[in-house]
Design an enzyme around this catalytic site. Structure first.
Site, short mmCIF file in Angstrom:
data_model
loop_
_atom_site.label_atom_id
_atom_site.label_comp_id
_atom_site.label_asym_id
_atom_site.label_seq_id
_atom_site.Cartn_x
_atom_site.Cartn_y
_atom_site.Cartn_z
N GLN B 236 62.48 37.75 -86.23
CA GLN B 236 61.56 38.35 -87.03
C GLN B 236 61.37 39.84 -86.38
OE1 GLN B 236 59.58 34.28 -88.26
NE2 GLN B 236 58.52 35.81 -88.80
N ARG B 383 53.50 30.71 -91.39
CA ARG B 383 53.19 31.52 -92.92
C ARG B 383 51.71 32.04 -93.05
NH1 ARG B 383 56.71 31.11 -98.04
NH2 ARG B 383 56.21 33.03 -99.28
N CYS B 384 51.22 32.57 -91.83
CA CYS B 384 49.92 33.07 -91.95
C CYS B 384 49.72 34.12 -90.93
CB CYS B 384 48.80 32.32 -91.60
SG CYS B 384 48.47 31.71 -90.04
N GLU B 753 51.73 35.63 -97.43
CA GLU B 753 51.11 34.60 -96.70
C GLU B 753 49.71 33.95 -97.56
OE1 GLU B 753 52.52 35.74 -92.48
OE2 GLU B 753 50.74 36.62 -93.18
#
Ligand code: FES
Ligand code: FES
Lengths: 161, 801
Positions: B236, B383-384, B753
């Site tokens: 990423q 996902r945060c 998110e």
């Protein structure tokens, strides 16, 4: 080491003959020998469906099929979905309804949905969800995948009347 | 003056900000033409596989590789001994710790990387793994972090012997990593002493895994002749990987070429640098051949990072009306055997201090203790944005606990405590400056659409009949878009992001970014931002990311940072283009720059609408008729250092029915109202929300990575690890309010998110709410039928009439 065996089969309408170790999995033959990398690998336990292909008219997880089992078989992968007239209605539906994000599950989803719509050409939402339960997606939450399959069902039904 | 018909047509033709254009990414993916790391195939490429530890904690007595090396087709078996001369047997982590690349004399977690086998194909590599003989002496494991700092606890990290200071200050025990404190302790304690009402709850956020559908992997190819290294990697943050590889290998950064091709989902798991990446690089350098390493699903779940594992003690103090006066949180953070958290360097507990949430709380204090255990290292976001889910979860749970204690409605208590629109920019007690928000408006809208009052009445009725129904609310605030470089860096590189755009002579364009899409639709949405800014149709703007040779440096995509940082860079790069275009247009029209105004896709002479130059015409002129003194070409680069984070928010409502004889939880309704500021593409936003909610559902209802006392990881395959199919996954309704960020060039805040951060609390609060009448204030996730049934049974709620 396992011994070699010659296997002949048709993939997306094209005849292939390969010599493979007997233990080779169909997904590896497709991806590494035939360079059909649209079929993906997402697990090692037959759970995710990323490797789904159509084998003799049935959806199978190609990570759990030996290539030698595909002797004389008809195989369809995502690369074979689009026809001479363009995209398959399912491919169109996935794009129109935003049925994909990272795209990793998509080939398996499409190939499974292709078979599912032959089994049930006019499914409702619950039937779609059950029919697609062998394919995991981590990105979309399935809601738009369901819509995409409905889109294709409607388009195909309209086309066949 | 309203928008004229002709103008509307031109706006529509641009496909800019606000339109739901279809995705540019899809054409390849739906035809099987993606290019993921495992699709990379190079001549002579070898395949690698790991020998992993069966023990959670053990000394390695010996490693015998001879049998494996004797197997035809095996090219190398690397162990720590082979990496040591290169000083690559250990690597620095993003959290300021070090991690063993290959186990050095001992293993600290089950599935730890012990040896790296390289062979002609993946089958031979797998065979050879079984032939490597490792002799272990098992050591006692610690899997309960509450015992990590026992006086007689086993030493997990002998390599840290004598180091009583870590990257984040003093260590108080050999298994202690850091203590992190924020807020005014004295003031908070004082308020607690005198407050009319206080509540306290022990809340565990279990260890879980983001589990993208594509596992991690890399292909490394070292060119001995030129001394150059090319690496395809599931990252990423490819630019950071390039910097790390250069630092580790000693190769010039210009000779390291890192490519993140298509990425099959990331969710935070693909931020870090893993031993497999390093080993494939070393193997390629040693063997002079390309080496591919692709982990399988079990390896991914068992050894490649994890999320959460925060044991939190939440406390709130309130006045007699339920207005919160102070909040106090203590966290024991289980980091596993190495501290491999992927947070900005100075933030050992990420942005957990967003835990005052959407509420106006004047005094607060947080302490986080990080400890080692014999578990997989990680602590990456799932996902945060950097521990934001944990922080948001604890406050959204605690406000429910407070409501219950005071006999207040759970919506009412939120309405009493919200930060009000006129309080923005709002300084939180834990140090943040919230940019904007309309919390009350959001919740009121949800309550009205879902008829909240009727739901509560229905619940009342059902309870009388012994039926279990729960209503969960979550009114969360996120903190995303890291971040201002003055407070956020990764290994010393500031967390800016970038956009570089070139307009070609015939009026189409290419733009490159330092971020990296993993499903977020950057190719689609960045082009929309640029279309609106430069007046060229989004269809004519190509977006590229992921190739560190061509893309400008950026810190990557995680923490919902792409829109707040690179999206802002796009807008500002676009404005630079427009400024130059204005000069060219003035020259062409023979007027002063100030006589021109921008009109969607052209510059127009003020008051003379037919005197205009379109961006397409200007682009052509940029390559042959620039005014004297102005260089030709039409390009711009922007490295954007955000002045602040952005603070997306939302109001979610979840209704569940629970079968009191089976413990099965059914989500009847989920209504998600999000406020992500300016909305770039509503179709994409909805897709992000569906996906994030589904991951939240998975977390709340089943995801966990449990260990037994001996350090065995129970459940690291899809046989056990819960990933919902289409059948279990709820249906969602989405809605929105728009409160733009005042400091972002287009007012956008990021959204990827929010649904996860807000969703977990909504699901969890709904399940617990179903038991509120029985006095239950908290139940730890995940809510599998078996555990829910146990609760029902213990409470005697399963009696048949
Ligand atoms: S790869 Fe997951 S089911 Fe085949
Ligand atoms: S689109 Fe990413 S897994 Fe389905």
């Amino acid at each position: 080491m396992s011994e070699q065996q010659t296997v002949g089969f048709t993939v997306n309408g094209e005849r292939h003959t390969v010599s493979v170790p007997t233990r080779e999995l169909l997904v590896h033959t497709l991806r590494e020998r035939l360079h059909l990398t649209g079929t993906h690998i997402g697990c090692d336990s037959s759970h995710c469906g990323a490797c789904t292909v159509d084998l003799n008219g049935r959806s199978v997880k190609s990570c759990t099929v030996l290539t030698v089992q595909a002797q004389n078989a008809e195989v369809l992968t995502v690369e074979g979905l689009a026809g001479p007239d363009g995209l398959h209605p399912l491919q169109e539906g996935f794009r129109e309804e935003h049925g994909l994000q990272c795209g990793f599950c998509t080939p398996g989803m499409l190939v499974r949905a292709y078979r599912f719509l032959q089994e049930n050409p006019d499914p409702d939402e619950d039937q779609i969800r059950t029919g697609m339960a062998g394919n995991l997606c981590r990105c979309t939450g399935y809601q738009n995948i369901v819509k995409a399959i409905r889109y294709a069902a409607e388009k195909q039904t309209a086309g066949s009347v | 003056m309203g928008i004229l018909e002709d103008q509307q047509a031109r706006i529509d033709q641009l496909g800019g900000i606000g339109c739901g254009r279809k995705r540019k990414e899809d054409a390849r993916f739906i035809q099987g033409k993606g290019n993921y790391v495992d699709d990379v195939k190079l001549p002579g490429m070898l395949h690698a596989d790991f020998v992993r530890s069966p023990y959670g904690h053990a000394r390695i007595k010996s490693i015998d590789t001879s049998k494996a090396l004797a197997l035809p087709g095996v090219r190398a078996v690397l162990t720590a001994k082979d990496l040591a001369p290169l000083k690559l047997h250990w690597m620095p982590t993003l959290a300021g710790d070090v991690q063993a690349v290959l186990a050095d004399e001992k293993v600290g977690f089950q599935y730890q990387e012990v040896a790296f086998v390289v062979a002609d194909d993946r089958y031979i590599a797998a065979d050879a793994v079984d032939l490597v003989k490792v002799e272990y002496e098992e050591l006692p494991s610690i899997t309960d972090p509450f015992h990590s700092m026992d006086p007689d606890a086993p030493v997990i990290r002998p390599d840290l012997d004598g180091k009583d200071t870590g990257a984040h200050g003093k260590r108080k025990h050999y298994n202690h990593i850091f203590t992190w404190e924020v807020g005014d302790k004295a003031e908070t304690d004082r308020v607690f002493e005198t407050a009319p009402v206080t509540v306290k709850e022990q809340i565990w956020y279990p260890r879980n895994h983001g589990m993208p559908l594509e596992t991690c992997g890399s292909v490394a190819s070292f060119d001995k002749v030129n001394g150059e290294l090319k690496v395809w990697v599931t990252s990423q943050a490819p630019h950071v990987v390039r910097t790390v590889v250069s630092l580790l290998s000693g190769l010039d950064e210009s000779k390291v070429h890192v490519v993140a091709p298509d990425i099959g989902g990331g969710f935070g798991v693909k931020v870090g640098v893993y031993p497999g990446y390093v080993c494939s690089i070393v193997a390629s350098i040693v063997l002079g051949k390309p080496v591919k390493w692709i982990e399988d699903r079990v390896e991914h779940l068992a050894a490649t990072a994890f999320g959460r594992d925060y044991h939190m003690t939440g406390e709130l103090a309130a006045d007699a009306d339920g207005r919160i006066q102070a909040a106090r949180f203590y966290v024991l953070a289980d980091h596993g055997a190495f501290d491999s958290c992927a947070d900005p360097t100075k933030w050992p507990a990420g942005f957990f201090n967003i835990c005052t949430g959407s509420y106006d709380i004047k005094a607060a204090h947080v302490t986080v203790d990080g400890v080692y255990t014999n578990k997989t290292p990680g602590g990456v976001s799932y996902r945060c944005s950097f521990r934001v889910t944990e922080g948001s979860y604890v406050i959204e749970r605690m406000i429910d606990v407070l409501a219950q204690k005071m006999g207040l409605d759970k919506a009412e208590i939120r309405l009493r405590n919200f930060i009000k629109p006129e309080q923005f920019p709002y300084q939180s007690a834990l140090g943040w400056e919230y940019d904007s928000g309309s919390y009350e408006a959001g919740l009121r809208k949800v309550m009205e659409v879902c008829d909240y009052a009727a739901l509560r009445r229905e619940q009342e009725e059902k309870r009388k009949r012994g039926e279990l129904m729960g209503i969960g609310l979550s009114t969360f605030t996120e903190i995303v878009g890291a971040g201002p470089t003055k407070i956020c860096d990764i290994l010393g590189v500031g967390m800016f992001d970038s956009c570089e755009i070139r307009i070609h002579p015939t009026g189409s364009a290419i733009a490159r970014f330092g971020t990296k899409d993993q499903g977020q639709s950057h190719r689609t949405t960045y082009a929309q931002i640029l279309a609106t800014e430069v007046g060229i149709p989004s269809e004519s703007i190509m977006i590229e990311e992921g190739d560190t040779d061509t893309a400008p440096y950026g810190l990557g995509t995680y923490g919902s940072r792409s829109t707040p940082t690179a999206g802002a860079a796009a807008a500002r790069a676009g404005r630079k283009i427009r400024a130059k275009a204005q000069k060219i247009a003035a020259h062409l029209l023979e007027v002063a720059e100030d006589d021109l105004e921008w009109d969607i896709d052209r510059f127009v002479v003020k008051g003379v609408p037919d005197q205009a130059k379109t961006m397409k015409e200007i682009a052509w002129a940029a390559y042959n008729r620039t005014p004297p003194g102005l260089e030709p070409g039409l390009e711009a680069v922007e490295y954007y250092d955000p002045p602040n984070m952005t603070y997306p928010s939302g109001a979610y409502l979840c209704v569940v029915d629970i079968d009191r004889h089976t413990g099965e939880v059914k989500v009847r309704r989920f209504y998600a109202l999000d406020d992500c500021g300016t909305r770039i593409n509503p179709m994409v936003i909805d897709g992000q929300i569906h996906g994030g909610l589904t991951e939240a559902f998975a977390v709340a209802m089943g995801q966990e990575l449990p260990y037994d006392k001996a350090g065995n990881l129970l459940g690291a395959s899809l046989l056990d690890y819960f990933v919902p199919t289409a059948v279990e996954t709820p249906r969602y309704e989405t809605d929105f309010t728009v409160t733009p960020s005042p400091h972002h060039p287009i007012g956008a805040k990021g959204v990827g998110e929010s649904p996860h951060v807000g969703g977990v609390s909504a699901f969890s609060n709904a399940v617990i709410d179903a038991f509120a009448h029985a006095g239950v204030t908290h139940l730890n996730m995940p809510y599998k039928s078996s555990t829910v049934w146990k609760t029902i049974h213990t409470l005697n709620l399963d009696q048949r009439a």
